[in-house]
Design a protein around this motif. Structure first.
Motif, mmCIF file in Angstrom:
data_model
loop_
_atom_site.group_PDB
_atom_site.id
_atom_site.type_symbol
_atom_site.label_atom_id
_atom_site.label_comp_id
_atom_site.label_asym_id
_atom_site.label_seq_id
_atom_site.Cartn_x
_atom_site.Cartn_y
_atom_site.Cartn_z
ATOM 1 N N LEU A 1 -42.714 -1.141 -6.346
ATOM 2 C CA LEU A 1 -42.500 0.287 -6.085
ATOM 3 C C LEU A 1 -42.128 0.844 -7.454
ATOM 4 C CD1 LEU A 1 -40.371 0.126 -2.817
ATOM 5 C CD2 LEU A 1 -42.670 1.049 -3.067
ATOM 6 N N ILE A 2 -42.988 1.673 -8.019
ATOM 7 C CA ILE A 2 -42.909 2.071 -9.430
ATOM 8 C C ILE A 2 -42.973 0.766 -10.249
ATOM 9 C CG2 ILE A 2 -41.767 3.543 -11.163
ATOM 10 C CD1 ILE A 2 -42.502 5.125 -8.670
ATOM 11 N N ASN A 3 -41.922 0.369 -10.949
ATOM 12 C CA ASN A 3 -42.051 -0.858 -11.751
ATOM 13 C C ASN A 3 -41.115 -1.981 -11.317
ATOM 14 O OD1 ASN A 3 -39.746 0.387 -12.511
ATOM 15 N ND2 ASN A 3 -39.960 -0.013 -14.696
ATOM 16 N N LYS A 4 -40.612 -1.885 -10.077
ATOM 17 C CA LYS A 4 -39.715 -2.949 -9.585
ATOM 18 C C LYS A 4 -40.282 -3.530 -8.310
ATOM 19 C CE LYS A 4 -35.553 -0.631 -9.995
ATOM 20 N NZ LYS A 4 -34.282 -0.236 -9.403
ATOM 21 N N THR B 1 -43.577 5.144 -2.826
ATOM 22 C CA THR B 1 -43.936 5.236 -4.250
ATOM 23 C C THR B 1 -43.868 6.697 -4.720
ATOM 24 O OG1 THR B 1 -45.354 3.324 -3.997
ATOM 25 C CG2 THR B 1 -45.735 4.672 -5.942
ATOM 26 N N LEU C 1 -40.187 8.039 -4.764
ATOM 27 C CA LEU C 1 -39.403 7.502 -5.883
ATOM 28 C C LEU C 1 -39.896 8.085 -7.210
ATOM 29 C CD1 LEU C 1 -39.072 3.786 -4.707
ATOM 30 C CD2 LEU C 1 -37.285 5.524 -4.699
ATOM 31 N N ALA C 2 -41.208 8.279 -7.314
ATOM 32 C CA ALA C 2 -41.758 8.860 -8.546
ATOM 33 C C ALA C 2 -41.257 10.296 -8.723
ATOM 34 C CB ALA C 2 -43.280 8.823 -8.514
ATOM 35 N N SER D 1 -37.973 10.320 -10.304
ATOM 36 C CA SER D 1 -37.819 9.726 -11.626
ATOM 37 C C SER D 1 -37.978 10.799 -12.708
ATOM 38 C CB SER D 1 -38.881 8.619 -11.791
ATOM 39 O OG SER D 1 -39.440 8.654 -13.065
ATOM 40 N N GLU E 1 -38.861 10.491 -15.675
ATOM 41 C CA GLU E 1 -40.042 10.264 -16.486
ATOM 42 C C GLU E 1 -41.327 10.688 -15.764
ATOM 43 O OE1 GLU E 1 -39.812 6.195 -17.663
ATOM 44 O OE2 GLU E 1 -41.831 6.346 -18.537
ATOM 45 N N LEU E 2 -41.350 10.521 -14.433
ATOM 46 C CA LEU E 2 -42.616 10.699 -13.713
ATOM 47 C C LEU E 2 -42.723 12.012 -12.954
ATOM 48 C CD1 LEU E 2 -42.851 7.064 -12.285
ATOM 49 C CD2 LEU E 2 -44.125 8.012 -14.207
ATOM 50 N N HIS E 3 -41.590 12.651 -12.704
ATOM 51 C CA HIS E 3 -41.569 13.833 -11.848
ATOM 52 C C HIS E 3 -42.599 14.887 -12.280
ATOM 53 C CE1 HIS E 3 -39.770 16.938 -9.248
ATOM 54 N NE2 HIS E 3 -40.117 17.740 -10.240
#
Ligand code: G1P
Length: 291
Positions: free
Chosen positions: A33-36, A267, A270-271, A274, A276-278
């Motif tokens: 999920l994202i990078n985890k 995903t 959560l993005a 974030s 960084e991703l929003h």
């Protein structure tokens, strides 16, 4: 005073059939999920809730879960020698995250059977069960923490529940009970995956439990139930009738990541949260919607 909840069990032996072919040769718990990997969110929730010892119940083909929480000496050396300190720290922190034990469920006989495999690990104290498919995203208080605080007050076994649409109830364990206040219910019945017309309510168990250790004697005698499997819900029903039980209406957004849509939903949510991703995701969505 009630005993402290120190131990959590994370059953992770299932085949992940709703996510094939991605789960043919890799555990569904390791899907990112994202990078985890998903299971890391569960372990982090346990730690943030005050859990000290974790037992992950695995099965064949799940070695990568053990590797994920172990040291990766070669990778650590490479990151260190290249001066990639933030990645080095991240990789190292995972290996040091908690006191994690593993046991294999050798036959897939159901969730009740998986939990029974943890008997020696648990001993004679109340413990938590956290299902890997259910990610419950909280901004203030982890789901398990909410339940532990209730346990500290009342000392009874607790199932974590949320309302679901009535047409969805047959995918879940469902409870009926009396509301004591806000988040707290006194449970009077539990049923695993009832047909819609027989469901006692739309309060569904969402993969978080605090359980009295007498459950192990009950599980030993629990016959296969729904789907021909030994169901934890059936054993909890028996525990409820002798020891009493409560439910906690968990605060937080829940995602069923064993299901493709639930996974995409998690995903994207959560993005969106974030830093960084929003912005990237918002721009992408608005362009797509205009197209
Ligand atoms: C399991 C439990 C069920 C619970 C659900 C939550 O079912 O048996 O009571 O409501 O998890 O995700 P499964 O989804 O493994 O069939």
């Amino acid at each position: 005073m009630s005993q402290k909840i120190r131990k959590a069990i994370i059953p992770a032996a299932g085949f992940g059939t709703r996510f094939l072919p991605a789960t043919k040769s890799q555990p569904k718990e390791m899907l990112p999920l994202i990078n985890k990997p998903a299971i890391q969110y569960i372990v982090e929730e346990a730690i943030q809730s005050g859990i000290e010892h974790i037992l992950i119940i695995t099965g064949r083909g799940k070695r990568s879960i053990e590797d994920h929480f172990d040291h990766s000496v070669e990778l650590e050396n490479i990151l260190r020698s290249r001066g990639k300190w933030s990645q080095y720290k991240e990789v190292l922190d995972i290996a040091k995250m908690a006191d994690i034990h593993f046991i294999r469920q050798k036959e897939q006989l159901g969730l009740g059977h998986a939990v029974h495999c943890a008997r020696c690990f648990v001993g004679d104290e109340p413990f938590a069960v956290m299902l890997g498919d259910d990610i419950i995203h909280h901004s203030k208080k982890p789901a398990l923490r909410q339940m532990i605080e209730q346990f500290e007050q009342y000392g009874k076994s607790i199932v974590g529940v949320q309302e679901v649409e009535m047409k969805e109830v047959s995918k879940y364990g469902v409870i009926s009970g009396k509301q004591l206040h806000d988040q707290v219910y006194e449970v009077d019945d539990l049923v695993e995956k009832p047909p819609v017309e027989q469901a006692p309510s739309n309060l569904a168990i969402v993969g978080r439990y605090i359980i009295h250790p007498d459950i192990f004697d009950i599980l030993e005698k629990t016959e296969p139930g729904s789907g021909g499997e030994i169901q934890l819900t059936d054993a909890l029903k028996a525990l409820c009738s002798t020891h009493g039980m409560q439910a906690n209406i968990l605060q937080g957004e829940r995602f069923d990541i064993g299901d493709v849509w639930g996974y995409i939903h998690a995903t994207l949510s959560l993005a969106m949260e974030s830093e960084e991703l929003h912005e990237k995701l918002s721009n992408f969505c608005s362009k797509r919607l205009q197209a």
